[in-house]
Motif scaffolding. Structure first.
Motif, PDB file in Angstrom:
ATOM      1  N   TRP A   4       0.940  -1.186   0.072  1.00  5.84           N
ATOM      2  CA  TRP A   4      -0.005  -0.091  -0.177  1.00  5.84           C
ATOM      3  C   TRP A   4       0.971   1.217   0.045  1.00  5.84           C
TER       4      TRP A   4
ATOM      5  N   PHE B  97      -4.614   7.777  -2.948  1.00  2.00           N
ATOM      6  CA  PHE B  97      -5.301   7.276  -4.037  1.00  2.00           C
ATOM      7  C   PHE B  97      -4.587   7.852  -5.232  1.00  2.00           C
ATOM      8  N   ILE B 103     -10.322   3.082  -7.286  1.00  2.00           N
ATOM      9  CA  ILE B 103     -10.906   3.060  -5.568  1.00  2.00           C
ATOM     10  C   ILE B 103     -12.204   2.317  -5.581  1.00  2.00           C
ATOM     11  N   GLY B 146      -7.500   1.763  -3.644  1.00  2.00           N
ATOM     12  CA  GLY B 146      -8.015   2.380  -2.070  1.00  2.00           C
ATOM     13  C   GLY B 146      -9.453   1.879  -1.865  1.00  2.00           C
ATOM     14  N   SER B 175      -3.664  -1.510  -0.142  1.00  2.00           N
ATOM     15  CA  SER B 175      -4.113  -0.233  -0.443  1.00  2.00           C
ATOM     16  C   SER B 175      -4.622   0.519   0.875  1.00  2.00           C
ATOM     17  N   ASN B 200      -2.290   0.748   7.503  1.00  2.00           N
ATOM     18  CA  ASN B 200      -3.081   1.517   6.162  1.00  2.00           C
ATOM     19  C   ASN B 200      -4.432   1.924   6.550  1.00  2.00           C
TER      20      ASN B 200
END
Lengths: 353, 353
Positions: A4, B97, B103, B146, B175, B200
């Motif tokens: 990430w 992002f 996303i 994301g 992500s 994250n």
């Protein structure tokens, strides 16, 4: 490395000047106004019906737009508001600088411009100031993605007039030109009136300097309806409510108190004249300032060393370790008492070295 | 067309809900808190040394960060502040992002997410809520750029718990996952504690709802140092001073007044229970709410028509003309008196049709 982390934005942040919160320092490093905001702005805060803060502020902040529009003699639809002029300029970059061609600005200027270009992937090209640190409008001729110039420029303090702006606009019929007037009130010159003539001219301003409201974050832009409507659309795609309810109330009171405003500007201009004269008498070269700061050097003396010395005496000024200006200092115009202290310490420094 | 117009940003702006400034309306359309801010926050504004507004606010707003950090039991380095949570989320989109992959977020959710995606050119994909309007975490499995999910979700009002968040995090080790907790205080559930477990995971919050400070624009995010430092870098590339001095002062006072905060939340939860029960008794389907609003429909009745009828009675609620929810209304939980008026007018509407 965690997967990430690959998509984290890799960016070098802008580092603001030292903001010591010591109260016993002479703080001449952030171009803040040495005088308090208008008593009417203070009263607007004290008498604000704070229970209504439970409600969202006016999304368009129209009452403050109206006050600014009246002050400058333009329409409400010609005024845009933001959370400080940095917010206004950042939104303007997104709104207007969408060309493949580079935008243009001086090599020595507000250090945030390249930061926004990097953030928004906007190509840019800098144009060197002349040997006298003035901007040559002929450098801004030819195809480009836009132009942004502060007037007065920072940190040089030099203000250009109508002839300069008109030339710039004649050369740049094909792109948006932003004139950043953060310090314009201290020069008594504004090109706002020219926004009626040039539909692609945007003028930005702030309440942080001449109106002593840096703590409240109010910035604005004035331009044609064509420009302002695009700016509004971008802003409404970012954050609907950028100016808070107390800022709106205090801002309106500030704009309406022209008497206090003019008196404060006069005081600062008088102190600036005195500071400039006394520094020149001491042997400094001081550029003619149209701002609330002066930009100075002293041939044969090390300005960085003087800057460091003054800091030990609790007098904070600004030094930029940048090409061409690395032997200059930028000094905010403070009160007369602060100027006394500053000059005394500078004399001590010069005498002692 | 003028050549400079070619590079103007072409963008469809977000249109906020109706914000009538009439004072005699029952305003249940913007999820504002019906109660005033903490008396201590009001006192912080009244007693603020307004003459210091001439100075820039604390660039990092550390004192407010510290208050929030203490409240949530995290470190100051885990807290980020912005000009409302819209500002915080917009900066988070830019910070986190940056993948070529889309996303993910629910099809029915906060309407600003697609607006930011368009503004920042972020690819996105929506995942349909279940028939019960709940989010299925299994939909968020697999590679993506994301994830952003409000919890409670809006406008459904449904709140998920630890099991949901943990599943989401297990699926998304690759992500950044943002949980938008704008309404979380009204559910008495927050996943902030899980930010210690998942580096994250970013949790965003606002002072606009549970703290009755919509007028002041204070938003925040809590997460690992790895996430917060990137967010700070992006913010410092955009606007150094986003939270003004009065907001910092009032925000600190608000966070420290836990007694008032809890009492206000309790009142709103009690009124929510009463409103839900009474509407169900009248025949409405009301989703179980963890927010300061409820989401309701009535089989065989036209909710848009009811929304319009209530407006003529000066009772403003919210209607979304969107697929799947075009026969629902979102009603903010107001005071008990406002709820009396609302229920009376709804009964009139149902009886009269």
């Amino acid at each position: 490395m965690n997967e990430w982390k690959k998509n984290l934005r890799n960016i070098e942040p802008y580092v603001p000047g030292e903001q010591s919160k010591d109260t016993d320092i002479v703080k001449l490093n952030a171009n803040e106004n040495p005088y308090p905001p208008s008593p009417k702005a203070i009263e607007a805060i004290k008498s604000f019906p704070a229970e209504t803060l439970r409600l969202y502020p006016h999304a368009d902040a129209t009452p403050l737009k109206k006050a600014i529009a009246d002050y400058y003699g333009v329409g409400v639809e010609n005024v845009f508001l933001g959370n400080g002029s940095d917010d206004v300029i950042a939104l303007s970059f997104q709104a207007f600088f969408n060309s493949e061609l580079p935008i243009l600005y001086p090599d020595i200027t507000y250090s945030f411009y390249p930061v926004w270009c990097r953030l928004f992937d906007i190509p840019y090209e800098t144009k060197p100031l002349g040997a006298d640190f003035r901007i040559n409008p002929d450098d801004y001729r030819g195809k480009n993605g836009g132009v942004i110039i502060p007037n007065p420029n920072a940190p040089t303090s030099i203000c250009e007039g109508d002839a300069f702006i008109k030339k710039l606009m004649e050369y740049n019929g094909g792109s948006v030109v932003i004139i950043d007037e953060a310090y314009a009130d201290f020069s008594r010159y504004s090109c706002v009136k020219l926004t009626k003539e040039y539909e692609n001219l945007l003028v930005t301003g702030t309440f942080s300097k001449s109106r002593s409201l840096a703590g409240l974050r109010i910035g604005f832009a004035i331009g044609s309806k064509a420009l302002i409507s695009v700016l509004e659309a971008v802003k409404n795609s970012y954050n609907s409510y950028t100016v808070d309810a107390l800022s709106i109330a205090a801002g309106i009171a500030s704009v309406k108190d022209t008497e206090y405003f003019n008196a404060t500007i006069d005081r600062i201009i008088n102190t600036r004249t005195r500071l400039t004269d006394e520094l020149r008498t001491l042997g400094f070269t001081v550029l003619d300032s149209g701002a609330n700061f002066i930009f100075a050097t002293y041939e044969g003396r090390n300005m960085r060393d003087m800057f460091e010395y003054l800091k030990t005496k609790k007098v904070f000024i600004r030094y930029f370790n940048l090409p061409r200006i690395d032997n200059y200092v930028r000094i905010t115009v403070g009160t007369d008492e602060e100027t006394d202290t500053l000059l005394r310490e500078i004399k001590n420094y010069l005498g002692g070295k």
